[in-house]
Scaffold this motif. Structure first.
Motif, PDB file in Angstrom:
ATOM      1  N   ASP A  24       0.828  -1.211   0.000  1.00  0.00           N
ATOM      2  CA  ASP A  24       0.000   0.000   0.000  1.00  0.00           C
ATOM      3  C   ASP A  24       0.862   1.260   0.000  1.00  0.00           C
ATOM      4  OD1 ASP A  24      -2.400   1.400  -0.098  1.00  0.00           O
ATOM      5  OD2 ASP A  24      -2.536   1.557   2.084  1.00  0.00           O
ATOM      6  N   LEU A  25       1.917   1.246  -0.819  1.00  0.00           N
ATOM      7  CA  LEU A  25       2.859   2.361  -0.884  1.00  0.00           C
ATOM      8  C   LEU A  25       2.927   3.022  -2.257  1.00  0.00           C
ATOM      9  CD1 LEU A  25       5.790   0.650   1.045  1.00  0.00           C
ATOM     10  CD2 LEU A  25       4.279   2.451   1.925  1.00  0.00           C
ATOM     11  N   TRP A  26       2.270   2.456  -3.250  1.00  0.00           N
ATOM     12  CA  TRP A  26       2.412   2.959  -4.611  1.00  0.00           C
ATOM     13  C   TRP A  26       1.896   4.384  -4.761  1.00  0.00           C
ATOM     14  CZ3 TRP A  26       5.448   2.393  -8.396  1.00  0.00           C
ATOM     15  CH2 TRP A  26       5.123   2.896  -9.666  1.00  0.00           C
ATOM     16  N   ASP A  27       0.904   4.786  -3.981  1.00  0.00           N
ATOM     17  CA  ASP A  27       0.345   6.127  -4.128  1.00  0.00           C
ATOM     18  C   ASP A  27       1.376   7.223  -3.895  1.00  0.00           C
ATOM     19  OD1 ASP A  27       0.240   5.235  -1.433  1.00  0.00           O
ATOM     20  OD2 ASP A  27      -1.202   6.800  -0.922  1.00  0.00           O
ATOM     21  N   VAL A  28       2.362   6.997  -3.035  1.00  0.00           N
ATOM     22  CA  VAL A  28       3.373   8.034  -2.811  1.00  0.00           C
ATOM     23  C   VAL A  28       4.362   8.127  -3.953  1.00  0.00           C
ATOM     24  CG1 VAL A  28       3.157   7.996  -0.307  1.00  0.00           C
ATOM     25  CG2 VAL A  28       4.905   6.598  -1.392  1.00  0.00           C
ATOM     26  N   VAL A  29       4.452   7.096  -4.765  1.00  0.00           N
ATOM     27  CA  VAL A  29       5.304   7.139  -5.952  1.00  0.00           C
ATOM     28  C   VAL A  29       4.585   7.911  -7.058  1.00  0.00           C
ATOM     29  CG1 VAL A  29       6.433   5.739  -7.734  1.00  0.00           C
ATOM     30  CG2 VAL A  29       6.480   5.003  -5.358  1.00  0.00           C
ATOM     31  N   GLU A  30       3.275   7.921  -7.016  1.00  0.00           N
ATOM     32  CA  GLU A  30       2.492   8.606  -8.038  1.00  0.00           C
ATOM     33  C   GLU A  30       2.193  10.068  -7.710  1.00  0.00           C
ATOM     34  OE1 GLU A  30      -0.061   5.408 -10.413  1.00  0.00           O
ATOM     35  OE2 GLU A  30      -0.877   5.877  -8.445  1.00  0.00           O
ATOM     36  N   GLU A  31       2.369  10.494  -6.461  1.00  0.00           N
ATOM     37  CA  GLU A  31       2.051  11.873  -6.112  1.00  0.00           C
ATOM     38  C   GLU A  31       3.173  12.510  -5.297  1.00  0.00           C
ATOM     39  OE1 GLU A  31      -0.528  11.310  -2.020  1.00  0.00           O
ATOM     40  OE2 GLU A  31      -1.577  11.341  -3.925  1.00  0.00           O
ATOM     41  N   ASP A  32       3.321  13.804  -5.453  1.00  0.00           N
ATOM     42  CA  ASP A  32       4.288  14.556  -4.659  1.00  0.00           C
ATOM     43  C   ASP A  32       3.671  14.934  -3.325  1.00  0.00           C
ATOM     44  OD1 ASP A  32       6.628  14.693  -6.242  1.00  0.00           O
ATOM     45  OD2 ASP A  32       5.662  16.176  -7.538  1.00  0.00           O
ATOM     46  N   GLU A  33       4.512  15.295  -2.371  1.00  0.00           N
ATOM     47  CA  GLU A  33       4.032  15.632  -1.038  1.00  0.00           C
ATOM     48  C   GLU A  33       3.078  16.821  -1.042  1.00  0.00           C
ATOM     49  OE1 GLU A  33       7.133  17.675   1.507  1.00  0.00           O
ATOM     50  OE2 GLU A  33       8.353  16.843  -0.087  1.00  0.00           O
ATOM     51  N   GLU A  34       3.217  17.732  -1.980  1.00  0.00           N
ATOM     52  CA  GLU A  34       2.338  18.890  -2.031  1.00  0.00           C
ATOM     53  C   GLU A  34       0.881  18.477  -2.227  1.00  0.00           C
ATOM     54  OE1 GLU A  34       5.034  18.679  -4.322  1.00  0.00           O
ATOM     55  OE2 GLU A  34       6.367  19.700  -2.939  1.00  0.00           O
TER      56      GLU A  34
END
Length: 90
Positions: free
Chosen positions: A36-46
């Protein structure tokens, strides 16, 4: 420089080098999806400001997975990034 050795508990069985990106990327993406970590690869922290603390933890886990799955040459290109997305894109 010496070849990086992959431990038995690594996310993938072979580190990223200049010749295996396609296979490596499939294996790492599948691992990150399962964790459940792929979403952080697809989006920036902003884009994740409302849940920053959760995002930061997931980003660190995903980034670490990418880092330990790279050979020395690939790792040298991402060693100074703190974003899983930027590391993946690189």
């Amino acid at each position: 420089m010496a070849t990086r050795v992959v431990s038995a508990d690594a996310a993938v069985v072979q580190v990223l080098n200049g010749r295996n990106y396609l296979d490596w990327s499939v294996l790492v993406k599948t691992y990150l999806l399962a964790q459940d970590l792929w979403d952080v690869v697809e989006e920036d922290e902003e884009e994740a400001d409302d849940k920053f603390k959760d995002w930061r933890k997931k980003n660190a886990t995903a980034l670490h997975t990418i880092q330990i799955s790279c050979g020395w040459e690939a790792f040298s290109l991402i060693r100074n990034t703190s974003s899983a997305k930027r590391a993946w894109d690189t």
